[in-house]
Design a protein around this motif. Structure first.
Motif, PDB file in Angstrom:
ATOM      1  N   GLN A  96     -21.007 -39.351 -89.137  1.00 47.04           N
ATOM      2  CA  GLN A  96     -20.080 -39.446 -90.259  1.00 47.04           C
ATOM      3  C   GLN A  96     -20.212 -38.198 -91.125  1.00 47.04           C
ATOM      4  N   ASN A  99     -20.168 -38.975 -98.132  1.00 39.77           N
ATOM      5  CA  ASN A  99     -19.220 -39.201 -99.223  1.00 39.77           C
ATOM      6  C   ASN A  99     -18.848 -37.903 -99.924  1.00 39.77           C
ATOM      7  N   THR A 138     -11.260 -45.770 -96.862  1.00 37.83           N
ATOM      8  CA  THR A 138     -11.866 -45.834 -98.195  1.00 37.83           C
ATOM      9  C   THR A 138     -11.271 -46.960 -99.041  1.00 37.83           C
ATOM     10  N   ASP A 141     -13.540 -50.602 -97.014  1.00 41.21           N
ATOM     11  CA  ASP A 141     -14.936 -50.641 -96.564  1.00 41.21           C
ATOM     12  C   ASP A 141     -15.825 -49.506 -97.050  1.00 41.21           C
ATOM     13  N   HIS A 142     -15.289 -48.324 -97.217  1.00 38.53           N
ATOM     14  CA  HIS A 142     -16.144 -47.170 -97.495  1.00 38.53           C
ATOM     15  C   HIS A 142     -15.587 -46.311 -98.637  1.00 38.53           C
ATOM     16  N   TYR A 145     -15.862 -42.134 -99.215  1.00 40.00           N
ATOM     17  CA  TYR A 145     -16.086 -41.377 -97.979  1.00 40.00           C
ATOM     18  C   TYR A 145     -15.090 -40.220 -97.895  1.00 40.00           C
ATOM     19  N   HIS A 173     -10.092 -48.962 -88.794  1.00 43.42           N
ATOM     20  CA  HIS A 173     -10.076 -48.063 -89.949  1.00 43.42           C
ATOM     21  C   HIS A 173      -8.754 -47.307 -90.051  1.00 43.42           C
TER      22      HIS A 173
END
Length: 253
Positions: A96, A99, A138, A141-142, A145, A173
């Motif tokens: 990944q 962030n 984003t 879930d994230h 990021y 995603h």
């Protein structure tokens, strides 16, 4: 096309031996997981041999790509993950970006990711392991990021220019981030090294939600996709419910 079961999502409440036994008894020959540092690698190697299972992929750990100051730590983490991958016969590793950093222009952060991938590429190539760059949503879930859209990931991969750096296209995603799933995948198929799948919304079994996975899988088969299709869903009931659905799709094609 090959299928792989993510034990950290599908069998997240089981110990390692239980999870791998369930992968095999559910009719699958490959699995994947998230962080290798939280796994008993000796036990995993033993269970893989006993059950005749293959490991499709897992995540690197240490540092991140978005922060240039962290690249040294990131590359060390990559080297350590490669040692584990080679021991377990695994040919791909997930990475990944990390962030977004506050106070730094996004364009600079993307450039940092590109620099980091260019440093990582020869390490992966020498080991014969493919690095998979994963965009994440984003919205659900994230949050925070950096890399959300597959189009940006494919651009980065093209600029890196290595056959050992590809994209992990997570269908769940990307449905949240951009949609247009089949077209996005088929027009970039040579750059996709792995797929992830879950129902959307909810990230549950593939048969639940707005994504018509029967059509998605058939389109990928017709296009000649031959890498792994990873099942990374969170069961809403017994895990066999979601796995049986995928098995039926496999048998029907």
């Amino acid at each position: 096309m090959k299928f792989s079961v993510c034990i950290d999502s599908v069998f997240r409440n089981m110990n390692l031996s239980e999870a791998l036994s369930h992968v095999k008894s559910s009719g699958f020959d490959a699995f994947e997981f998230w962080n290798w540092r939280h796994k008993d690698i000796n036990l995993m190697a033993s269970e893989m041999k006993r059950l005749e299972l293959s490991l499709s992929t897992f995540c690197t750990d240490g540092g991140n790509l978005v922060d240039e100051e962290s690249h040294k730590e990131y590359l060390q983490g990559l080297k350590e993950a490669i040692i584990v991958a080679k021991r377990l016969g695994c040919g791909t590793l997930i990475t990944q970006t990390g962030n977004e950093l506050s106070g730094i222009p996004r364009e600079r952060q993307i450039e940092n990711v590109l620099t980091g991938l260019r440093l990582a590429a020869p390490i992966a190539e020498e080991a014969g392991v493919t690095l998979l760059l994963e965009p994440l949503n984003t919205t659900v879930d994230h949050p925070g990021y950096l890399l959300t859209r597959s189009s940006e990931a494919f651009e980065l991969i093209e600029q890196v220019g290595s056959n050992y750096v590809k994209v992990l296209f997570d269908i769940y995603h990307q449905q949240i981030s951009e949609g247009n799933l089949i077209s996005s995948m088929l027009s970039n198929l040579p750059s996709i090294g792995h797929l992830h799948a879950a129902g959307c919304p909810g990230r549950n079994e593939l048969q639940f939600g707005e994504i018509h996975y029967a059509n998605v899988i058939q389109a990928l088969r017709n296009a000649g996709y031959s890498n792994y299709f990873g099942l990374e869903f969170m069961p809403s009931a017994e895990p066999t419910l979601g796995l049986d659905y995928v098995r039926n799709l496999m048998d029907a094609s």
